[in-house]
Design a protein around this motif. Structure first.
Motif, PDB file in Angstrom:
ATOM      1  N   UNK A  77       0.849  -1.176   0.000  1.00 18.90           N
ATOM      2  CA  UNK A  77       0.000   0.000   0.000  1.00 18.90           C
ATOM      3  C   UNK A  77       0.896   1.241   0.000  1.00 18.90           C
ATOM      4  N   UNK A 118      -4.267   4.658   3.545  1.00 23.75           N
ATOM      5  CA  UNK A 118      -3.464   3.835   2.636  1.00 23.75           C
ATOM      6  C   UNK A 118      -4.233   3.520   1.361  1.00 23.75           C
ATOM      7  N   UNK A 137      -8.029 -14.039   7.860  1.00 22.51           N
ATOM      8  CA  UNK A 137      -7.463 -13.257   6.763  1.00 22.51           C
ATOM      9  C   UNK A 137      -7.071 -11.849   7.180  1.00 22.51           C
ATOM     10  N   UNK A 188      -5.174  -8.653   7.795  1.00 19.06           N
ATOM     11  CA  UNK A 188      -3.917  -8.137   7.263  1.00 19.06           C
ATOM     12  C   UNK A 188      -3.129  -7.490   8.397  1.00 19.06           C
ATOM     13  N   UNK A 223     -16.702  -7.034   3.779  1.00 17.86           N
ATOM     14  CA  UNK A 223     -16.060  -7.177   5.081  1.00 17.86           C
ATOM     15  C   UNK A 223     -15.597  -5.775   5.457  1.00 17.86           C
ATOM     16  N   UNK A 267     -13.500  -3.181   8.396  1.00 17.23           N
ATOM     17  CA  UNK A 267     -12.417  -3.176   9.375  1.00 17.23           C
ATOM     18  C   UNK A 267     -12.239  -1.767   9.941  1.00 17.23           C
ATOM     19  N   UNK A 302      -8.902   0.136  11.705  1.00 15.01           N
ATOM     20  CA  UNK A 302      -7.494   0.073  12.074  1.00 15.01           C
ATOM     21  C   UNK A 302      -7.134   1.350  12.816  1.00 15.01           C
ATOM     22  N   UNK A 317      -4.953  -3.648  13.723  1.00 12.49           N
ATOM     23  CA  UNK A 317      -6.374  -3.949  13.628  1.00 12.49           C
ATOM     24  C   UNK A 317      -7.056  -3.779  14.977  1.00 12.49           C
ATOM     25  N   UNK A 376     -13.062  -6.256  13.241  1.00 11.32           N
ATOM     26  CA  UNK A 376     -13.511  -6.518  11.879  1.00 11.32           C
ATOM     27  C   UNK A 376     -14.909  -7.119  11.881  1.00 11.32           C
ATOM     28  N   UNK A 382     -17.295  -9.623   9.775  1.00  9.14           N
ATOM     29  CA  UNK A 382     -17.193 -10.667   8.755  1.00  9.14           C
ATOM     30  C   UNK A 382     -18.520 -11.363   8.535  1.00  9.14           C
ATOM     31  N   UNK A 440      -8.673   4.454  10.932  1.00  5.28           N
ATOM     32  CA  UNK A 440      -9.057   4.227   9.544  1.00  5.28           C
ATOM     33  C   UNK A 440     -10.101   3.130   9.462  1.00  5.28           C
ATOM     34  N   UNK A 468     -12.357 -11.982   1.973  1.00  5.83           N
ATOM     35  CA  UNK A 468     -11.753 -11.073   2.941  1.00  5.83           C
ATOM     36  C   UNK A 468     -10.274 -10.862   2.726  1.00  5.83           C
ATOM     37  N   UNK A 497      -7.500  -3.925   0.594  1.00  6.26           N
ATOM     38  CA  UNK A 497      -8.442  -3.102   1.350  1.00  6.26           C
ATOM     39  C   UNK A 497      -8.579  -1.723   0.713  1.00  6.26           C
ATOM     40  N   UNK A 512      -9.428   1.976   1.957  1.00  6.35           N
ATOM     41  CA  UNK A 512      -9.463   2.723   3.206  1.00  6.35           C
ATOM     42  C   UNK A 512     -10.167   4.062   3.027  1.00  6.35           C
ATOM     43  N   UNK A 513     -10.724   4.549   4.148  1.00  7.85           N
ATOM     44  CA  UNK A 513     -11.153   5.934   4.208  1.00  7.85           C
ATOM     45  C   UNK A 513      -9.952   6.843   4.455  1.00  7.85           C
TER      46      UNK A 513
END
Lengths: 114, 116
Positions: A35, A43, A101, A103, B32, B34, B36, B46, B49, B51, B90, B100, B104, B106-107
């Motif tokens: 990223x 990111x 999964x 990350x 999915x 998340x 962070x 993290x 999340x 799922x 984020x 998943x 990703x 992200x915002x």
């Protein structure tokens, strides 16, 4: 489990030079992601590998960018003919391909192009 | 195609007060989701999340988030803010169809400031 590591942590280069970054994922993880994060932004996904195969590349990954994961373990990201707009934090993450999964991210490599 | 909108680039709360960080997503397929957290000069960690197993998700450090499909939201909350919660947060989305494990989206992030 030592986590995801990235090297170097900081890189300063002059415009037009080539740079290469390394990422070592968590040992049992077969997916590896790159990223890019610029100041004040989230990111942005660049590319990812499953084992040694590069499965997806973002259109952000211009021809000057190339990523490899030759043996399915560590990965390198090379930027050729760097431009000032390449200045950013480059983040690497790894995960399992199935099941759990999540990350896990490394600390990043901060690139400054002068 | 997917996108994430985080309302408020900066949120300031007093220590001990409720923390609410907003995230709305757009996804053409089931997602999915998340959250962070990023501390200065560090990678992302993290928090929690979603799922599809449960709409109310509990994470680390006392944070939780609720998935509301009708509102396409996944807001992050914590009942009582602590000084150590000051960081960048984020929200991210990835398609369910990828298991998943795709990249990703992200915002732009929300900087959480804790006032003593």
């Amino acid at each position: 489990d030592t986590g995801v590591s990235q090297d170097p942590r900081h890189k300063i280069t002059k415009r037009g030079q080539n740079v290469t970054f390394r990422c070592d994922p968590i040992s049992e993880h077969n997916r590896l992601y790159w990223y890019r994060q610029t100041l004040g932004q989230g990111p942005e996904f660049l590319t990812y590998f499953q084992n040694e195969a590069q499965l997806e590349k973002s259109r952000l990954l211009s021809d000057r960018f190339s990523a490899e994961r030759p043996k399915g373990s560590f990965s390198t990201l090379e930027i050729q003919r760097t431009e000032q707009g390449d200045s950013a934090m480059y983040l690497c993450a790894s995960s399992l391909a199935a099941g759990e999964f999540t990350q896990y991210f490394g600390p990043g490599t901060r690139l400054t192009v002068l | 195609a997917q996108s994430v909108t985080q309302l408020g680039s900066h949120v300031s709360v007093s220590e001990g007060a409720l923390v609410l960080l907003r995230c709305n997503y757009s996804s053409s397929v089931p997602p999915y989701l998340f959250w962070y957290v990023q501390y200065p000069n560090q990678g992302l960690q993290l928090l929690l999340k979603y799922t599809s197993a449960a709409t109310l998700v509990k994470g680390i450090n006392g944070f939780e988030a609720e998935f509301k499909k009708s509102e396409t939201s996944f807001h992050l909350t914590k009942p009582s803010a602590h000084m150590s919660d000051a960081a960048e947060y984020f929200c991210a989305v990835t398609p369910y169809s990828g298991g998943g494990a795709d990249g990703l989206t992200f915002g732009k992030g929300t900087h959480l400031i804790i006032q003593p």
